[in-house]
Design a protein around this motif. Sequence first.
Motif, mmCIF file in Angstrom:
data_model
loop_
_atom_site.group_PDB
_atom_site.id
_atom_site.type_symbol
_atom_site.label_atom_id
_atom_site.label_comp_id
_atom_site.label_asym_id
_atom_site.label_seq_id
_atom_site.Cartn_x
_atom_site.Cartn_y
_atom_site.Cartn_z
ATOM 1 N N SER A 53 52.083 -69.699 72.836
ATOM 2 C CA SER A 53 51.727 -68.538 72.001
ATOM 3 C C SER A 53 52.310 -67.238 72.537
ATOM 4 N N LEU A 54 53.175 -67.328 73.529
ATOM 5 C CA LEU A 54 53.659 -66.101 74.183
ATOM 6 C C LEU A 54 54.455 -65.184 73.261
ATOM 7 N N VAL A 55 55.330 -65.805 72.437
ATOM 8 C CA VAL A 55 56.222 -64.950 71.641
ATOM 9 C C VAL A 55 55.512 -64.531 70.347
ATOM 10 N N GLN A 56 54.702 -63.526 70.468
ATOM 11 C CA GLN A 56 53.946 -62.965 69.342
ATOM 12 C C GLN A 56 54.090 -61.442 69.409
ATOM 13 N N ASP A 57 53.416 -60.758 68.497
ATOM 14 C CA ASP A 57 53.384 -59.299 68.586
ATOM 15 C C ASP A 57 52.769 -58.897 69.927
ATOM 16 N N THR A 58 53.365 -57.931 70.575
ATOM 17 C CA THR A 58 52.746 -57.359 71.775
ATOM 18 C C THR A 58 52.417 -55.905 71.454
ATOM 19 N N PRO A 59 51.669 -55.215 72.305
ATOM 20 C CA PRO A 59 51.386 -53.810 72.015
ATOM 21 C C PRO A 59 52.649 -52.960 71.892
ATOM 22 N N THR A 60 53.745 -53.389 72.518
ATOM 23 C CA THR A 60 54.974 -52.586 72.486
ATOM 24 C C THR A 60 55.964 -53.046 71.418
ATOM 25 N N PHE A 61 56.074 -54.353 71.243
ATOM 26 C CA PHE A 61 57.070 -54.871 70.283
ATOM 27 C C PHE A 61 56.403 -55.813 69.287
ATOM 28 N N SER A 62 56.870 -55.739 68.052
ATOM 29 C CA SER A 62 56.397 -56.730 67.086
ATOM 30 C C SER A 62 57.269 -57.977 67.217
ATOM 31 N N ARG A 63 56.741 -59.074 66.748
ATOM 32 C CA ARG A 63 57.519 -60.315 66.782
ATOM 33 C C ARG A 63 58.799 -60.146 65.957
ATOM 34 N N ASN A 64 58.691 -59.403 64.867
ATOM 35 C CA ASN A 64 59.873 -59.167 64.032
ATOM 36 C C ASN A 64 60.960 -58.431 64.802
ATOM 37 N N GLN A 65 60.547 -57.477 65.637
ATOM 38 C CA GLN A 65 61.547 -56.746 66.432
ATOM 39 C C GLN A 65 62.242 -57.694 67.413
ATOM 40 N N ILE A 66 61.451 -58.573 68.010
ATOM 41 C CA ILE A 66 62.035 -59.537 68.961
ATOM 42 C C ILE A 66 63.003 -60.451 68.221
ATOM 43 N N GLU A 67 62.594 -60.910 67.053
ATOM 44 C CA GLU A 67 63.463 -61.819 66.296
ATOM 45 C C GLU A 67 64.712 -61.106 65.792
ATOM 46 N N GLU A 68 64.547 -59.840 65.482
ATOM 47 C CA GLU A 68 65.694 -59.086 64.981
ATOM 48 C C GLU A 68 66.757 -58.969 66.082
#
Lengths: 397, 384
Positions: A53-68
């Motif tokens: 479950s690690l790769v989810q929204d964090t307080p700093t980055f959304s999952r979408n930002q990571i995927e982008e």
Amino acid sequence: MILTALAAAAMFQTNHVVEILDPTMDAVDIEAVVRLPELTWHQRGLLEEMAGSLVQDTPTFSRNQIEELASHVGQRMRVSIMEDHIRVSFVVAPQDVESGISMVGSVLREPVFTEDSLKATSEDLQFRRFGYWRQALKGVPFDPPKYTRRDVAELKAVIFRPENVTVGVCGKFVSGQPSAKWAEVESQWQPGRIPRLYDDQAPAKSLAKLESSLSVFELRGPVFTATDAGFSTKVLALFALGSGKAGSLFRVAREKLGWSYRQESVLWPTPTGFAPRLLVVQSDKTDIDKRGETLRTELLADVKTWTEQDRLRALGIAQACMTRGVEYSPFYFHPDRTISSNGADDAFMAAYWQMKTGSPWAPSRLLGQMGLVTTEDMKAAAQEMLAASILKTYPGS
Amino acid sequence: MLSLIACLLSAQATLDAPRLKTLCPNGAVVLVERMPREQTISVQLWASARSVPETPETHGFRHLLEHLLVKGPSKDVDKKLELKGCFLRARTFRDAMQIEISVGPRQLDLAIDTLKELLHPIEVTQEEIDHELSVMKEEFAIYDDAARLSSAAWDQAYGSAGIDPFGDLEAMKKATPQAIRDIQRKHFYPENLALVIAGPIDIDQATKIATEFVGGKQGAVKVPDEKGPDGKPGRIETEGFGEGRAAIVGGFDNPKTAASLAASLAVASDVEGSFVTYTPSAQRGLVIVGQTERTAGIGLRVDELKEGDYPRLFEIGRYLARSWVERQLQTSEGVAYIRGLLLCQGSGFRPEQMLDAVKQMTYDQFVAGLHSLAKDRAVTVVGR
């Protein structure tokens, strides 16, 4: 590539970051390795859910930002878990190195484990079917744990701490940039005190059978550490036993007994060191206990016949694996494959070895030590390993 | 020596630094590529299967030959190679057989000498064939789910023209030493051969050694390539776990093939634990995207694609397809693999043709590639 790369890496190594500059690469591999302590059965199950479950929204980055960011090179952030570490892999474009490190840092520094994400991972782990090889390597089932929010918070506080993380970065970037960025991540990381984990004393379960028509049995030797005096002798013996098509395992299990098409030696990481393992896959599940014992007897007899040629062969394979990335390595530091020589695995090995042993990964030094091992010492190590091995069987369904 | 001189004098050599391709008069092709940064020399002998089509009666004889051949006349090839840190690997594909020897710098002679040994007419007994079949039975048992899905998809699309190169164990039981020798002779006709050497080598020296080896073999009758049947979409179930879609594609350099490959890679990037299988071929084939850890996901992902998804997938797919080809060309093993595979099918075939098709792919072509995975145009394969 690994030798030149590590020569460069020595110049850019901090306690928790190893940089491997390779300007010929068109992407940058970021590999974060999180050290794991010995865990109870219950904690282990929960940590598997948390890792998934690690790769989810964090307080700093959304999952979408990571995927982008990932989509610039077409790779998602990946997480795998072994007995002694969690590995987070992220490939980014050279211009995205700093953002990539921030994102990896955020995922480890401030992960958010919601009930929904843990539940989704738990269901996925229960219903996903891994191949026979991966199941056998893991050797234990996934057991969905019962847990409280407090269990999650405490396990998170124990595992996800800056001192447990080592980062390897390989590719085209400005020297020192990844280290500086990681220092920034560490400066924001305030993990708090280490809580004492509750031990529910639940006994570990073993894998009763494989979800496959195939069966696997293994001889698993005693765990040893990289700082053991006999480390290089034991590793060389493992190469001689089970690597390549002229090794003992191939000779016995495939050519002599005709039992198996796939048989391999494995150096398997555990929280306290490495376990040498010899695995044999077969379609017939009858008498696998008996076959395991026959294999031990036959291998012991085969080892007795070893000559200088066997030592040179083992050394030749070890050298090819460690300097040329040949795929016959027993270094199974991933759930279902050996470590090879590419940017991601080079970065991983640099970080992993540093984390595991406190020393840089130096294949040439290890090979040098292996070169000093005598045939008799190698034979003795193999015999000792085989005699002390326990037989484990994973019958097919 | 005479044959070598004849070969060198009349060879149509084209130098595209640092690579030299030589067409030998007997029809064999040699390609040598210098890659000074590589630690490994990859020597790959490719033999096209055009002279030895699989039939129901001989289904798997090629694969059986591969197993028996690579042991060498004295059955000690692996030991001799591994003693020097070198390795041999062989694989049987639909279009060709590959024998790959990986050696370190300055060990080229060892690789070529080994290949020479392997190409002697094979001496094998019935007992050895029977023993190898017991090992192949185990190999078949571990045939992974991805391979089973792929095999079923080929059956659906191409019927008997697409049968799996692994073979049929029942048919293989009828193999005799003479039948194996016949297959070897036909498979290794010189005009079927491509020998590729890639790695830290001297181009002229390696070319000389390689052309002396394959250029000196006696010729045989040229077998024309036959055009295979058109692929048939549909749904098929198979033993194994997982599911997938297979786009029916033309030759490797066809822009539509590049688009289907890019589309499959883009879809796979959205589904964890998925795979894409494509073996570049001059013939019609399949690009398969599937997964083996779950029973649903790929098909759903393809069917639920919206127009709004296309631009993002286009970028990812184009990048991944380009990287896939370029990655092959970055290592000595990859170069020898992809160049050998294509050269043995036609001396003019090059991976750059595929790369060009990917680079020139338009957005509309990519969308058509996504549509090639649709239920009514592709093969849907489902494990049971």
